[in-house]
Design a protein around this motif. Structure first.
Motif, PDB file in Angstrom:
ATOM      1  N   SER A 177      -3.584  -3.085 -10.157  1.00 17.20           N
ATOM      2  CA  SER A 177      -3.747  -2.477  -8.843  1.00 17.20           C
ATOM      3  C   SER A 177      -4.941  -1.545  -8.850  1.00 17.20           C
ATOM      4  N   PHE A 178      -5.484  -1.300  -7.648  1.00 14.62           N
ATOM      5  CA  PHE A 178      -6.430  -0.211  -7.491  1.00 14.62           C
ATOM      6  C   PHE A 178      -5.634   1.078  -7.397  1.00 14.62           C
ATOM      7  N   ASP A 188       0.301   5.358   0.118  1.00 13.21           N
ATOM      8  CA  ASP A 188      -0.661   6.442   0.313  1.00 13.21           C
ATOM      9  C   ASP A 188       0.129   7.718   0.552  1.00 13.21           C
ATOM     10  N   ARG A 241      -2.210  -1.277  -3.845  1.00 19.43           N
ATOM     11  CA  ARG A 241      -3.108  -0.125  -3.789  1.00 19.43           C
ATOM     12  C   ARG A 241      -2.263   1.138  -3.780  1.00 19.43           C
ATOM     13  N   SER A 289      -2.546   5.346  -3.733  1.00 13.89           N
ATOM     14  CA  SER A 289      -3.321   6.562  -3.576  1.00 13.89           C
ATOM     15  C   SER A 289      -2.343   7.727  -3.595  1.00 13.89           C
ATOM     16  N   VAL A 338       0.858  -1.180   0.000  1.00 11.43           N
ATOM     17  CA  VAL A 338       0.000   0.000   0.000  1.00 11.43           C
ATOM     18  C   VAL A 338       0.895   1.230   0.000  1.00 11.43           C
ATOM     19  N   ASP A 388     -11.970   0.736 -10.601  1.00 17.03           N
ATOM     20  CA  ASP A 388     -10.606   0.243 -10.475  1.00 17.03           C
ATOM     21  C   ASP A 388      -9.589   1.351 -10.689  1.00 17.03           C
TER      22      ASP A 388
END
Length: 522
Positions: free
Chosen positions: A321-322, A279, A301, A303, A277, A356
């Motif tokens: 991936s998202f 972020d 993921r 962001s 992840v 997605d």
């Protein structure tokens, strides 16, 4: 007496009769013998006369002069050996480079009826803070790593990572199979973080001389105002999670050691591996991308919100991936391959009700891209699983390719709204290897499609009509702005239109007669 005389006369007549044929036969035999002897004699004489002209039994030899100097000739015996086949030289291959082949140009061509767009300013856009950000600091963590002061850093030179060559397959955004780019390679990190780790503002800058791994299950939290300085060729590899929840007035900075963005000292990448992840909010990423990719996520993921990705040597790549990228600026980067944001789904979407791919309110411009590539590309290689996308309110400025490139083999769903597609060779490009009757379920509306290069055709050049959209599949693009009020040029459906041309397979009626207010200005 008479009987005796008759008998004597008969014998005399027989003798006369036999004597005549014998003389004739003798004469004929004698004449034939003479002719035969004459023929034998003639044949013998002819044989003697012709014998010197017969070829010799030895092989033919010809003298070959090897040198023009007066030397004795060399004798070469000819033989029936086959000629050698011509050898076709292999085509030259260009050495991989960290610089793009084509520089971006923003000479926007306007149609004769279109109003002028104000010229861009040099001022960087103000990036709004993301909504819903928790202002409270993260909870306390188990331990922290404090970097050594710069004066006592070990003198060992950082290891330079090998640059990644561009892939040999598909030309970017040309509709060739949509193969993904190679994953960034990393060396075994010299140090690994485990547990919960916090980098504090009081200990800034944090200096990373070599590859650093955030281990699986570990988390790295970076406080607002921290500056992370990374050495030449080094990468930050994420198997766990990394979170930087900074603020607009106290951003987190990822930069070179010393705080510059010298192309000769570029660090490598921030790499998220399977299950990780990333972020990052209110961050600045600069001076990286030494191998062509500055930020990568594979099977995790990502962001990225309120970020500035500037003056790097590589792009953002996401695979399976998202991803959510919003309120960010990606500009001034030199990308040797791929789009500025390059997203590939090899197995389709995740199957959840949400999207997605979410790309909202970003500015992607002034990047040096290879000819034919787009600022933003989304690829769905699966023939079975659909993908959902949300692409809204983005400013996508092209150079020598489309602004938004989509490639799909399965169903593509979602919204493409309120974007400005401007400059370059094409606005929206949809390519596919799927059957031609597949119709994407996309809501494409309220987009401003402007200032694209006219095709090499006298009519298009006379009226400065560029290519607004092209599609391999049936595509609905109603209620969009095609740069002039009388709509897009289409030879059969709107021959009087002087706006950006809509290609075959595109339903564009009705169109907007004024520019949508929700589309960002350039």
């Amino acid at each position: 007496m008479s009987t005796s005389n008759d008998h004597s006369d008969r014998q005399r007549d027989d003798m006369i009769t036999l004597r005549v044929p014998r003389g004739a036969l003798t004469a004929l035999w004698t004449l034939g013998s003479l002719i035969a002897l004459l023929l034998v004699a003639l044949a013998f004489i002819a044989g003697l006369a012709l014998r010197p002209a017969l070829p010799a039994a030895a092989p033919v030899q010809v003298p070959v002069i090897v040198d023009p100097a007066p030397v004795a000739p060399s004798i070469v015996t000819l033989s029936a050996s086959p000629l050698p086949l011509p050898v076709t030289p292999a085509p030259p291959t260009s050495a991989p480079t960290s610089e793009p082949a084509v520089q971006p140009t923003l000479e926007l061509i306007r149609p004769t009826e279109a109003p002028a767009i104000p010229a861009p300013t040099d001022a960087a856009p103000v990036i709004p803070a993301p909504t819903g950000v928790d202002a409270d600091p993260p909870a306390a963590v188990d331990f922290r790593i404090e970097p050594q002061p710069a004066a006592v850093q070990p003198p060992a030179a950082p290891v330079q990572a090998a640059a990644q060559p561009p892939p040999a397959a598909r030309p970017a955004d040309s509709g060739g199979g949509g193969a993904s780019r190679p994953a960034p390679t990393t060396r075994p990190p010299v140090h690994a973080l485990r547990g919960n780790v916090r980098w504090l503002t009081a200990n800034s800058p944090v200096i990373i001389q070599n590859d650093l791994l955030v281990s699986s299950g570990a988390s790295l939290i970076i406080e607002p105002g921290v500056e992370v300085q990374i050495g030449k060729g080094a990468s930050l590899v994420i198997d766990g999670s990394i979170v930087a929840l900074a603020t607009p007035d106290r951003p987190v900075r990822f930069t070179q050691i010393g705080g510059g963005d010298d192309p000769r000292l570029r660090w490598e990448s921030i790499i998220g591996r399977a299950g990780s992840v990333i972020d990052l909010r209110n961050v600045l990423i600069t001076g990286g991308g030494g191998g062509g990719t500055v930020l990568a996520m594979q099977s995790g993921r990502l962001s990225l919100q309120s970020a500035r990705i500037v003056n790097n040597g590589g792009h953002i790549r996401v695979e399976d991936s998202f991803v959510i990228i919003r309120d960010s600026e990606i500009s001034g980067n030199r990308m040797p391959y791929g789009s500025a944001i390059d997203i590939t789904l090899t197995r389709g979407g995740g199957g959840s009700p949400g999207s997605d791919v979410v790309i909202i309110n970003n500015r992607i411009l002034n990047n040096a891209l290879v000819a034919g590539t787009a600022p933003l590309r989304v690829t769905n290689l699966s023939f079975e699983r659909p993908a959902r996308i949300e692409i809204e309110q983005n400013l996508l400025v092209g150079a020598a390719g489309p602004n938004l490139a989509l490639f799909t083999n399965a169903q593509l769903m979602g919204n493409i709204r309120c974007n400005t597609l401007i400059g370059g060779a094409n606005g929206l490009s949809l390519r596919s290897d799927a059957p031609p009757n597949l119709s994407p379920m996309l809501n494409i509306r309220d987009n401003a499609i402007e200032a694209h290069e006219p095709p090499n055709n006298p009519f298009y050049r006379q009226f400065n009509i560029g290519k607004g959209a092209t599609s391999d599949l049936p595509l609905t693009m109603t209620n969009n702005w095609w740069e002039v009020a009388n709509g897009p040029y289409e030879p059969a459906l709107n021959p009087e239109g002087r706006g950006e041309a809509a290609g075959p397979n595109i339903a564009f009626q009705p169109w907007l007669q004024t520019r949508p207010a929700c589309a960002p200005s350039f």
